[in-house]
Design a protein around this motif. Structure first.
Motif, PDB file in Angstrom:
ATOM      1  N   LEU A   1       2.891   9.166  -9.508  1.00 14.55           N
ATOM      2  CA  LEU A   1       3.320   7.723  -9.122  1.00 14.55           C
ATOM      3  C   LEU A   1       4.578   7.812  -8.664  1.00 14.55           C
ATOM      4  CD1 LEU A   1       1.217   5.528 -11.870  1.00 14.55           C
ATOM      5  CD2 LEU A   1       0.867   6.063  -9.365  1.00 14.55           C
ATOM      6  N   LYS A   2       5.555   8.467  -9.156  1.00 21.68           N
ATOM      7  CA  LYS A   2       6.931   8.417  -8.838  1.00 21.68           C
ATOM      8  C   LYS A   2       7.007   9.037  -7.491  1.00 21.68           C
ATOM      9  CE  LYS A   2      11.232   9.714 -11.128  1.00 21.68           C
ATOM     10  NZ  LYS A   2      11.939  10.540 -12.209  1.00 21.68           N
ATOM     11  N   LYS A   3       6.255   9.948  -7.054  1.00 19.10           N
ATOM     12  CA  LYS A   3       6.095  10.305  -5.697  1.00 19.10           C
ATOM     13  C   LYS A   3       5.597   9.437  -4.516  1.00 19.10           C
ATOM     14  CE  LYS A   3       6.298  15.379  -6.920  1.00 19.10           C
ATOM     15  NZ  LYS A   3       7.390  15.209  -7.628  1.00 19.10           N
TER      16      LYS A   3
ATOM     17  N   PRO B   1       2.815  11.783 -18.010  1.00 16.40           N
ATOM     18  CA  PRO B   1       2.674  12.754 -16.781  1.00 16.40           C
ATOM     19  C   PRO B   1       2.082  12.207 -15.528  1.00 16.40           C
ATOM     20  CG  PRO B   1       1.885  13.799 -18.788  1.00 16.40           C
ATOM     21  CD  PRO B   1       2.096  12.478 -19.145  1.00 16.40           C
ATOM     22  N   LEU B   2       1.091  11.171 -15.841  1.00 17.10           N
ATOM     23  CA  LEU B   2       0.735  10.587 -14.610  1.00 17.10           C
ATOM     24  C   LEU B   2       1.652   9.844 -13.593  1.00 17.10           C
ATOM     25  CD1 LEU B   2      -1.887   9.450 -12.625  1.00 17.10           C
ATOM     26  CD2 LEU B   2      -2.042   7.735 -14.151  1.00 17.10           C
ATOM     27  N   TYR B   3       2.444   9.272 -14.313  1.00 18.24           N
ATOM     28  CA  TYR B   3       3.698   8.390 -13.744  1.00 18.24           C
ATOM     29  C   TYR B   3       4.526   9.436 -13.080  1.00 18.24           C
ATOM     30  CZ  TYR B   3       7.299   5.044 -12.730  1.00 18.24           C
ATOM     31  OH  TYR B   3       8.183   3.986 -12.158  1.00 18.24           O
TER      32      TYR B   3
ATOM     33  N   LEU C   1       0.806  -1.252  -0.104  1.00 15.52           N
ATOM     34  CA  LEU C   1      -0.070  -0.098   0.054  1.00 15.52           C
ATOM     35  C   LEU C   1       0.845   1.328   0.070  1.00 15.52           C
ATOM     36  CD1 LEU C   1      -2.718  -0.743   2.724  1.00 15.52           C
ATOM     37  CD2 LEU C   1      -3.287  -0.380   0.093  1.00 15.52           C
ATOM     38  N   TYR C   2       0.417   2.412  -0.754  1.00 17.06           N
ATOM     39  CA  TYR C   2       1.288   3.599  -0.597  1.00 17.06           C
ATOM     40  C   TYR C   2       0.889   4.204   0.811  1.00 17.06           C
ATOM     41  CZ  TYR C   2       2.074   3.133  -5.617  1.00 17.06           C
ATOM     42  OH  TYR C   2       2.165   2.679  -6.688  1.00 17.06           O
ATOM     43  N   LYS C   3       1.493   5.119   1.330  1.00 10.83           N
ATOM     44  CA  LYS C   3       1.138   5.781   2.598  1.00 10.83           C
ATOM     45  C   LYS C   3      -0.016   6.769   2.620  1.00 10.83           C
ATOM     46  CE  LYS C   3       6.120   6.416   3.709  1.00 10.83           C
ATOM     47  NZ  LYS C   3       7.451   7.224   3.734  1.00 10.83           N
TER      48      LYS C   3
END
Length: 144
Positions: free
Chosen positions: A139-141, A133-135, A102-104
């Motif tokens: 998502l990278k962050k 751009p979405l990535y 899970l992401y934070k």
């Protein structure tokens, strides 16, 4: 490896991140992911947010009855009622789930559309280009 954005109903997403569900079933849409691919999970339904990711283990392609035999083995977290989704398709895939996390914090559909007004979650899953751009912006962050 490829990265995919996949829509999953909240009940199944919960089972994945709880470590219960170990195979994700899909109708074959012409895209066959490879082992090691990353799946970014968009929980649909009442959640409507990007919530986490998993790595694809083995990927099985075959008739729905062949995939059902694999999916119903002990310890996969798949039940007979889960097979409704692939029933009637010409071919189906089973994606073994590895390293689910899970992401934070989730990123809601409203937040995504504030940045990307035309964002539409996929009906099943789609390739997510790492230059998209979405990535790059979201998502990278989330993965840091």
């Amino acid at each position: 490896m490829e990265t995919y954005l996949i829509s999953i109903l909240p009940v199944y997403a919960h089972r994945i991140f709880a470590g219960v569900k170990r195979i994700e079933l899909r109708r074959y849409n012409g895209i066959l992911p490879r082992e090691g691919s990353v799946f970014i999970v968009y929980a649909s339904g009442n959640v409507r947010a990007i919530i986490g990711e998993f790595i694809a283990g083995r990927v099985f392609l075959g008739r729905p009855d062949e995939i059902a035999k694999i999916a119903l083995k002990e310890g996969t977290g798949v039940s007979r009622s889960d097979l409704r989704y692939i029933r009637g398709s010409r071919q189906a895939i089973g994606i073994e789930i590895k390293q689910a996390r899970l992401y934070k914090r989730p990123v809601s559909l409203d937040e995504l559309r504030a940045i990307f007004p035309d964002f539409q979650p996929p009906l099943s899953f789609r390739v997510l280009d790492e230059r998209e751009p979405l990535y790059v912006l979201v998502l990278k962050k989330l993965r840091e």
